[in-house]
Motif scaffolding. Structure first.
Motif, PDB file in Angstrom:
ATOM      1  N   VAL A 138      17.550  28.651  31.617  1.00 48.11           N
ATOM      2  CA  VAL A 138      16.305  27.908  31.860  1.00 48.11           C
ATOM      3  C   VAL A 138      15.108  28.695  31.326  1.00 48.11           C
ATOM      4  CG1 VAL A 138      14.740  27.055  33.664  1.00 48.11           C
ATOM      5  CG2 VAL A 138      17.207  26.649  33.849  1.00 48.11           C
ATOM      6  N   THR A 139      15.119  30.006  31.537  1.00 49.21           N
ATOM      7  CA  THR A 139      14.016  30.849  31.040  1.00 49.21           C
ATOM      8  C   THR A 139      13.927  30.789  29.521  1.00 49.21           C
ATOM      9  OG1 THR A 139      14.272  32.361  32.922  1.00 49.21           O
ATOM     10  CG2 THR A 139      13.076  33.199  30.997  1.00 49.21           C
ATOM     11  N   LEU A 140      15.080  30.882  28.848  1.00 51.53           N
ATOM     12  CA  LEU A 140      15.103  30.797  27.390  1.00 51.53           C
ATOM     13  C   LEU A 140      14.598  29.435  26.928  1.00 51.53           C
ATOM     14  CD1 LEU A 140      15.862  31.723  24.545  1.00 51.53           C
ATOM     15  CD2 LEU A 140      18.237  31.114  25.036  1.00 51.53           C
ATOM     16  N   PHE A 141      15.037  28.392  27.614  1.00 52.66           N
ATOM     17  CA  PHE A 141      14.616  27.030  27.274  1.00 52.66           C
ATOM     18  C   PHE A 141      13.100  26.882  27.408  1.00 52.66           C
ATOM     19  CE2 PHE A 141      13.589  22.691  28.583  1.00 52.66           C
ATOM     20  CZ  PHE A 141      14.215  21.934  27.608  1.00 52.66           C
ATOM     21  N   ASP A 142      12.552  27.386  28.516  1.00 51.26           N
ATOM     22  CA  ASP A 142      11.114  27.266  28.767  1.00 51.26           C
ATOM     23  C   ASP A 142      10.285  28.027  27.735  1.00 51.26           C
ATOM     24  OD1 ASP A 142      11.502  25.655  30.958  1.00 51.26           O
ATOM     25  OD2 ASP A 142      11.424  27.285  32.421  1.00 51.26           O
ATOM     26  N   ASN A 143      10.866  29.102  27.192  1.00 46.35           N
ATOM     27  CA  ASN A 143      10.132  29.936  26.232  1.00 46.35           C
ATOM     28  C   ASN A 143      10.307  29.498  24.779  1.00 46.35           C
ATOM     29  OD1 ASN A 143       9.086  31.614  28.247  1.00 46.35           O
ATOM     30  ND2 ASN A 143      10.847  32.993  28.174  1.00 46.35           N
ATOM     31  N   MET A 144      11.099  28.467  24.554  1.00 43.99           N
ATOM     32  CA  MET A 144      11.329  28.001  23.181  1.00 43.99           C
ATOM     33  C   MET A 144      10.070  27.326  22.636  1.00 43.99           C
ATOM     34  SD  MET A 144      15.230  26.483  23.468  1.00 43.99           S
ATOM     35  CE  MET A 144      15.231  25.744  21.831  1.00 43.99           C
ATOM     36  N   SER A 145       9.654  27.751  21.458  1.00 44.07           N
ATOM     37  CA  SER A 145       8.471  27.150  20.825  1.00 44.07           C
ATOM     38  C   SER A 145       8.802  25.797  20.216  1.00 44.07           C
ATOM     39  CB  SER A 145       7.921  28.087  19.738  1.00 44.07           C
ATOM     40  OG  SER A 145       8.927  28.365  18.772  1.00 44.07           O
TER      41      SER A 145
END
Length: 544
Positions: A126-133
């Protein structure tokens, strides 16, 4: 030489495309020994093959070849390596590849999200997803399916809602994935909403979506709707028929499942292993011993399908449930593969139900020797020893559980009312309407006792007095959920509950009596099957 190089490369990629991964890897080793030139494209194909087959060691060997030839700057090849490690559930190596990549596009991030959800690191995903540009539909699909696979269905539905709010593109995979989430949660209201979106986007003719709709309706207790949708499908494949057959089986509709199977054969659709698993399960839960044998023999002799452990488990369960305990035990003895704990648990459970003490002891001992990882097997053993008065046996089983680090899974039941999910554990006192629930339940039990109901406390193994045992049984999670439904919903409304474990004998009787006293249809989905209660009786015929 160049011609031979191209010929080998073409054969390898062709084998991988056709799913003949072992043959592709064998040919690749021949290719290496012959000294042909290795290309990034060829290595990428071989790595994909390793990922599909789950051959992590050979995948690592190819990784070494990548570095040896200086191909570690090739984005396509490195993405294939990342995907391979994720599919082989080696998240440490996947992270290393990810961190060393010179650049990361949306495809790379999607692969990493998929991998993080496979070792069960959903928070990191979820963290990686939220940080995706940058995100594409694959990003949303990867996280939605990943959350669902980690029993975070509610979070998956919330993510889908967020996806729609942000106006992100949806596709067939999105819809089939979200429908599967609704099916697992028995979230009928959400499922119908998603079905509406399916029609809006014109996805209803896509087979994966149609098959997911059948499954959703079946798992939400609406078998008639599942059947109606199936009948209206212009095209059906083996998954469509299997979804219908499995649905019938879960609802205890054995004859309907077998009729669907016959129609499937007449349509020229070839059944697969899962189809037969559905028919055997249906026979088991409807007590159709002869039909079950016929179906098993059809699978083996007509379609040359080698039975899996699950097929053998269904056959043992079928025979044992029907009281053919000796035949079931002999069947186990003749099996070409060693029985697993789940199979012996099914046999042991029926030995206890039919009170065949000697065979239960024999099967129970074999079950203990297999060191099962599921707490249910130990609880069955413990309850059995308690029923026959073997307190030493009870103590030994409890010691084994402690020694092996086995913990009993908490019973949990949930009910959805007006789009809100209410969850209960046994003895739960946390609900805002807790006082009203227990008062209503107390009055209900009083009415039941007036017509002969006696709480079954035989499964309570704690060393407490009879009154406390009765209170423990009467506060089981499904009783609390049903009582809330009676309080909140209008009279005559159908009540549906979902339980994570198998419903106990007392709760089964309790629910049947409630359906008669309150004039309600109650549908209960437990870990084994569906129970439709109406006017004091259950669709399972007390056979579950």
């Amino acid at each position: 030489m160049l011609w031979k190089n191209l010929s080998y490369s073409k054969r390898i990629t062709s084998f991988i495309t056709q799913g003949q991964i072992r043959q592709a890897l064998f040919t690749f080793h021949q290719f290496q020994r012959a000294g042909f030139k290795i290309t990034e494209f060829l290595l990428s194909a071989v790595v994909r093959g390793c990922g599909r087959l789950g051959t992590i060691e050979e995948g690592k060997q190819v990784h070494c070849i990548v570095f040896k030839h200086g191909f570690d700057r090739d984005m396509i090849l490195m993405t294939s390596l990342l995907d391979m490690y994720c599919k082989c559930i080696d998240i440490k190596e996947a992270r290393r590849v990810y961190d060393e990549m010179p650049q990361r596009d949306v495809v790379v991030n999607n692969s990493m999200i998929f991998g993080l959800c496979r070792c069960h690191l959903t928070l990191d995903a979820v963290t990686l997803f939220d940080n995706m540009s940058e995100r594409d539909v694959g990003s949303w699909n990867s996280l939605i399916s990943g959350l669902a696979q980690n029993s975070e269905g509610r979070n998956a539905l919330f993510l889908f809602k967020k996806m729609r709010v942000e106006g992100a593109e949806v596709d067939v995979m999105t819809m089939s994935g979200v429908l599967s989430v609704c099916a697992d949660l028995a979230a009928l209201v959400n499922g119908k909403q998603v079905y509406g979106l399916v029609i809006k986007y014109g996805f209803e003719l896509y087979l994966p979506v149609g098959n997911a709709i059948i499954d959703m309706y079946a798992k939400c207790g609406c078998m008639e709707d599942a059947c109606q949708f199936f009948m209206n499908m212009p095209i059906k494949n083996v998954v469509s028929w299997t979804s219908l057959i499995v649905g019938y089986g879960k609802h205890g509709l054995g004859m309907e499942a077998l009729e669907a199977f016959d129609n499937m054969e007449r349509e020229g659709i070839v059944p697969n292993k899962i189809t037969f698993l559905g028919t055997l399960y249906a026979c088991s839960h409807a007590g159709l011993v002869h039909k079950g044998w016929m179906n098993f023999n059809t699978m083996v002799h007509k379609y040359s399908i080698t039975p899996m452990m699950e097929h053998y488990t269904c056959m043992v369960d079928l025979l044992a449930r029907a009281g053919h305990l000796t035949e079931a035990y002999n069947f186990v003895e003749r099996m070409p593969i060693k029985p697993e704990a789940r199979l012996l648990t099914a046999l042991f459970s029926s030995c206890c139900s039919h009170m065949n003490v000697e065979l239960a002891k024999t099967v129970g001992q074999r079950l203990i020797e297999l060191e099962p990882e599921e707490a249910g097997a130990y609880m069955l053993l413990s309850n059995f020893y308690g029923i026959i008065g073997d307190l030493e046996g009870v103590a030994n089983v409890r010691k084994l559980m402690s020694k092996r680090g086995i913990r009993k899974t908490k019973a949990c039941t949930w009910i959805e009312i007006d789009r809100k999910v209410h969850s209960f554990e046994s003895g739960d006192g946390s609900h805002p309407l807790n006082k009203e629930i227990y008062n209503y339940l107390k009055d209900l039990v009083k009415k039941m006792k007036n017509i002969g109901y006696v709480p079954n406390t035989s499964m309570v193994m704690q060393n407490v007095d009879d009154h406390t045992k009765e209170e423990m049984v009467l506060s089981h999670s499904e009783k609390l959920a049903i009582t809330l439904g009676l309080i909140i919903t209008p009279p005559g409304t159908r009540i549906m509950i979902v339980k994570n474990l198998r419903v106990c004998a007392d709760c089964h009787l309790f629910t049947a009596l409630v359906s008669k006293i309150e004039g309600r249809e109650i549908v209960a989905r437990d870990s084994s099957r569906f129970h439709h209660f109406n006017n004091g009786s259950c669709s399972c015929g007390d056979h579950w």
